[in-house]
Design an enzyme around this catalytic site. Structure first.
Site, short mmCIF file in Angstrom:
data_model
loop_
_atom_site.label_atom_id
_atom_site.label_comp_id
_atom_site.label_asym_id
_atom_site.label_seq_id
_atom_site.Cartn_x
_atom_site.Cartn_y
_atom_site.Cartn_z
N HIS A 1 64.23 -2.90 51.60
CA HIS A 1 63.91 -1.77 52.47
C HIS A 1 63.59 -2.19 53.90
O HIS A 1 63.24 -1.34 54.72
CB HIS A 1 62.72 -1.03 51.86
CG HIS A 1 61.48 -1.87 51.81
ND1 HIS A 1 61.39 -3.01 51.02
CD2 HIS A 1 60.32 -1.80 52.48
CE1 HIS A 1 60.22 -3.58 51.21
NE2 HIS A 1 59.55 -2.86 52.09
N ASP A 2 63.63 -3.50 54.18
CA ASP A 2 63.32 -3.99 55.54
C ASP A 2 64.55 -4.49 56.27
O ASP A 2 64.44 -4.85 57.45
CB ASP A 2 62.31 -5.15 55.46
CG ASP A 2 60.95 -4.70 54.97
OD1 ASP A 2 60.55 -3.57 55.27
OD2 ASP A 2 60.28 -5.50 54.28
N ASP B 1 54.25 -3.13 43.85
CA ASP B 1 54.07 -3.84 45.10
C ASP B 1 52.56 -4.02 45.28
O ASP B 1 51.80 -3.05 45.23
CB ASP B 1 54.61 -2.96 46.23
CG ASP B 1 55.36 -3.74 47.28
OD1 ASP B 1 54.77 -4.71 47.79
OD2 ASP B 1 56.50 -3.37 47.61
N ASP C 1 53.24 -8.52 48.78
CA ASP C 1 53.65 -8.26 50.15
C ASP C 1 53.06 -9.28 51.13
O ASP C 1 51.89 -9.65 50.99
CB ASP C 1 53.15 -6.85 50.51
CG ASP C 1 53.60 -6.39 51.88
OD1 ASP C 1 54.78 -6.08 52.03
OD2 ASP C 1 52.76 -6.34 52.79
N GLU D 1 56.67 -12.32 48.81
CA GLU D 1 57.52 -11.93 49.95
C GLU D 1 57.09 -12.65 51.21
O GLU D 1 55.96 -12.48 51.68
CB GLU D 1 57.43 -10.42 50.18
CG GLU D 1 58.41 -9.96 51.23
CD GLU D 1 57.81 -9.32 52.47
OE1 GLU D 1 58.59 -8.75 53.25
OE2 GLU D 1 56.58 -9.39 52.69
C1 NOJ Z 1 56.58 -6.29 54.27
C2 NOJ Z 1 57.08 -4.98 53.75
O1 NOJ Z 1 58.26 -5.17 53.02
C3 NOJ Z 1 57.27 -4.08 54.93
O2 NOJ Z 1 57.97 -2.91 54.60
C4 NOJ Z 1 55.90 -3.78 55.49
O3 NOJ Z 1 56.05 -3.00 56.66
C5 NOJ Z 1 55.16 -5.07 55.84
N1 NOJ Z 1 55.27 -6.08 54.82
C6 NOJ Z 1 53.70 -4.79 56.03
O4 NOJ Z 1 53.10 -4.47 54.80
#
Ligand code: NOJ
Length: 544
Positions: free
Chosen positions: A334-335, A111, A213, A276
Site C-alpha cells: 500500500h506504500d 499490522d 510497522d 517492515e
Molecule cells: C509504514 C506503513 O506501511 C505506512 O503506510 C505508514 O504511513 C508508515 N509506516 C507510518 O506508520
C-alpha cells in the site's frame, strides 16, 4: 549467460512452518470490500470475500490497521491499540472474521504499529498534559536546541521536521512520521510492557502473527545527534533523504526491543513476526538476528526491473542468508506503486511467475492478481498526507490504494456508495468476475502458480540449482526429492531464445497459460514478456 555457483544457493534446511510454505495476501481493509454501503471497506466485507481468498489459494491474510484512528495516516495513527475502528466494524465482527477464516483454513495477521500512536491516543493526551504526568516519558520530549528551534535536524518521513513544538508544556515531541503520530518511547519499561500486552491481546483473540510497522525506527540515538547530510541526495526522492537517518533509524538498541517482542510471540504456538523496513539487503537480514521471522525483502520493489539487476539481487540476498534464515519476497504494497504500473501488464505476468517460484515466502498485495494498476487521483480527491505535504513528486500512495475491482457493476462491486478513493476507469475489463471466466487471465495464472507452488516441494521448499542470466533472461532451477523445475523468465518485450545443452523436459506452465506439455530440448523459444516453467526429465536430472 552469467552462471552463479550453485553451492552458494543450495544446502538449505527443509521447511516446517506454515509461514514458510504459505502465501501471504495483504488486504488494505478500506479498499477491499464495503458491506454496509458507506464507501469504505470493512470487516464484514472481508468476511464476505473469504471464499475468494480460499479459491485463490492464499494461506494467510495480513490486514493493514483496523484499529480506532483519526485516520490522518489512514489507520497508521492509532488511538486505541486493542479495539476496532467503527468504520471497520466491532470486536465481535473481528471474532467472526477469525472464526470464518479458521473454517476456511486461513490465518489472519495484523499490522502492529509500535513506533508511534495517534496524537489522540489517551496516553499522548496524558503525556502532553504536564511534564510531571506519569505518561510523560512514554513519548519522546526534548527542550529546544540551545539557539532555539527543534532539538536536532531529524526529518519526518512525510515532510518537515520530526519535532513538533507543544506549547502546553513548552517542549518538542518527536514524530518520525506526521505530527499526528508522536513516537512512543521504547526506552521506557512501562511503555514496553503496555505495547507487548497488545501483542498478547490479539494473539489471544486468534491472530497468527504480525507485520511490524516501521520496525527500524523503534530506538533512537540517546544523544539525539544531528543526522549527516546525504551526499547523494536526489530531490526527486523527497526531502526526507536530504540527511542520512543514521541516528534516527536502524539503531543498534532496536534489536533488544524486537527480541522482547519475539519472546512474547514465542509464548504461543506457530505465530509469525514480519518486519517492515526499507533498508539495504545487508541491514534487512540483520533483523533475523533480533528474532524477526521474515524481515520484508523489498528488493523486487526497489530494484530496477532488468534481468541483470534481478539476478544480482537474488544472488546477493541468498548469499546473505544464514542457514536458519528463511527468505521472503514482496512485489507490492500500500506504500508503493503497483507492479502492473511499474512494469506494465504483460510483464506483470512474469513478475507473478518470479514471485511464486523464488525460494521464500511470497507476499501478494490485493488486486495485483488481477493486474490492477495505479489510479490517477485528481488534486481535489487526494487523501494521502504524504502527497499533500510533498506534492507532485509521485510519492503519494492513493493511486495504489484504489478499491478492489470485483465485477463490472457500479463501483466495480466494491460498494453501493461512492468509494473513498476512485475506482480504476478500466474496471470493466479488469475485475475478478471477468478474469475468473477468462481461461488465460492473469488471475488464473496467479491461481495456477499458487497451486503449483503449494503442491510441489521443489517450489515451496527446494533449494536453487543454477541461477543464470544474460541481458534479457533470468533462469533458475528448484529441486527436491528427485523433482526438478527450470524457470526461465524473459524480462523484455522482445522474443528471446534460451539455450542449454543439457536441457530436456516439458513445459508445465507459461505466463500466457499456453504451450502446456510442449517438449523442450536444448533450446527454448520465449515470447515477449514470457515466463516458462519446465519440468526436467528424470533421466537428465543432474544433482547440482
Ligand atoms: C509504514 C506503513 O506501511 C505506512 O503506510 C505508514 O504511513 C508508515 N509506516 C507510518 O506508520
Amino acid at each position: 549467460m552469467i552462471r552463479s555457483a550453485p553451492d552458494a544457493l543450495t544446502a538449505r534446511p527443509t521447511v516446517a512452518r506454515w509461514w514458510q510454505k504459505g502465501l501471504i495476501y495483504q488486504i488494505y481493509p478500506l479498499s477491499f470490500m464495503d458491506s454496509n454501503g458507506n464507501g469504505n471497506g470493512d470487516l464484514r466485507g472481508i468476511i464476505n470475500r473469504l471464499d475468494y481468498c480460499r479459491w485463490l489459494g492464499v494461506d494467510a491474510l495480513w490486514l493493514s490497521p483496523i484499529y480506532p484512528s483519526p485516520m490522518v495516516d489512514f489507520g497508521y495513527d492509532i488511538s486505541d491499540f486493542t479495539d476496532i475502528h467503527p468504520l471497520f466494524g466491532s470486536l465481535s465482527d473481528f471474532d467472526a472474521l477469525i472464526s470464518e477464516a479458521r473454517r476456511l483454513n486461513l490465518k489472519v495477521l495484523l499490522d502492529y504499529v509500535p513506533n508511534h500512536s495517534s496524537n489522540q491516543h489517551p496516553w499522548f493526551l496524558q503525556s502532553r498534559s504536564s511534564r510531571k504526568n506519569p505518561y510523560r516519558d512514554w513519548y519522546v520530549w526534548r527542550d529546544p536546541a540551545p539557539g532555539g528551534g527543534p532539538p536536532n535536524n531529524w526529518l519526518g518521513a512525510f515532510g518537515g521536521s520530526a519535532w513538533e513544538w507543544d506549547k502546553i508544556t513548552a517542549q518538542y515531541y518527536l514524530h518520525s512520521y506526521l505530527k499526528e503520530q508522536p513516537d512512543l518511547n521504547w526506552r521506557n519499561p512501562d511503555l514496553q510492557q503496555a505495547m507487548l500486552e497488545v501483542l498478547r491481546f490479539w494473539i489471544d483473540r486468534g491472530v497468527s502473527g504480525f507485520r511490524v510497522d516501521s520496525i527500524a525506527h523503534l530506538m533512537k540515538d540517546t544523544e539525539f545527534r544531528d543526522n549527516p547530510m546525504n551526499p547523494d541526495w536526489n530531490p526527486a526522492s523527497g526531502p526526507y533523504f536530504r540527511y542520512l537517518p543514521i541516528h534516527s533509524r536502524d539503531h543498534p538498541d532496536t534489536m533488544a526491543v524486537i527480541r522482547r517482542m519475539r519472546q512474547v510471540i514465542d509464548e504461543y504456538k506457530d505465530c509469525v513476526i514480519i518486519g517492515e523496513a526499507y533498508l539495504s539487503l545487508e541491514r534487512t537480514v540483520a533483523y533475523y538476528g533480533a528474532g524477526v521471522h521474515l524481515p520484508f525483502n523489498f528488493a523486487l520493489i526497489t530494484s530496477p526491473w532488468t534481468a541483470r539487476d534481478l539476478h544480482r539481487i537474488i544472488r546477493s540476498y541468498e548469499a546473505l542468508l544464514g542457514p536458519d534464515q528463511w527468505p521472503n519476497w514482496v512485489l507490492g504494497n500500500h506504500d508503493r506503486h503497483r507492479i502492473a504500473t511499474r512494469v506494465g501488464r504483460d510483464q506483470a505476468r512474469v513478475a507473478a511467475m518470479l514471485l511464486l517460484t523464488l525460494r521464500g515466502t511470497p507476499t501478494l498485495y490485493y488486486g495485483d492478481e488481477i493486474a490492477m494498476q495505479d489510479v490517477p487521483i485528481p488534486g481535489e480527491l487526494v487523501k494521502d498526507p504524504w502527497e499533500i505535504n510533498v506534492p507532485s513528486l509521485g510519492l503519494g500512495r492513493d493511486p495504489e490504494r484504489s478499491p478492489m475491482q470485483w465485477d463490472s457493476t457500479h463501483h466495480a462491486g466494491f460498494s453501493t456508495a461512492t468509494p473513498w478513493l476512485p475506482v480504476a476507469s478500466d474496471f470493466k475489463r479488469f475485475n475478478v468476475a471477468m478474469e475468473t471466466q477468462e481461461a488465460d487471465s492473469i488471475l488464473n495464472l496467479y491461481r495456477r502458480l499458487i497451486a503449483l507452488r503449494a503442491e510441489n516441494p521443489a517450489l515451496h521448499r527446494g533449494p536453487y540449482g543454477e541461477l543464470l542470466c544474460d541481458d534479457h533472461v533470468v533462469s533458475y532451477s528448484r529441486h527436491s526429492e528427485g523433482q526438478r523445475f527450470l524457470i526461465v523468465l524473459n524480462f523484455t518485450g522482445e522474443p528471446r531464445t534460451f539455450e542449454d545443452g543439457g536441457l530436456h523436459g516439458r513445459i508445465i506452465l507459461t505466463t500466457a497459460l499456453d504451450r502446456t506439455n510442449e517438449p523442450i530440448t536444448e533450446k527454448l523459444r520465449l515470447g515477449a514478456d514470457e515466463g516458462v516453467i519446465i519440468e526436467i526429465d528424470h533421466q537428465t536430472f543432474k544433482q547440482p
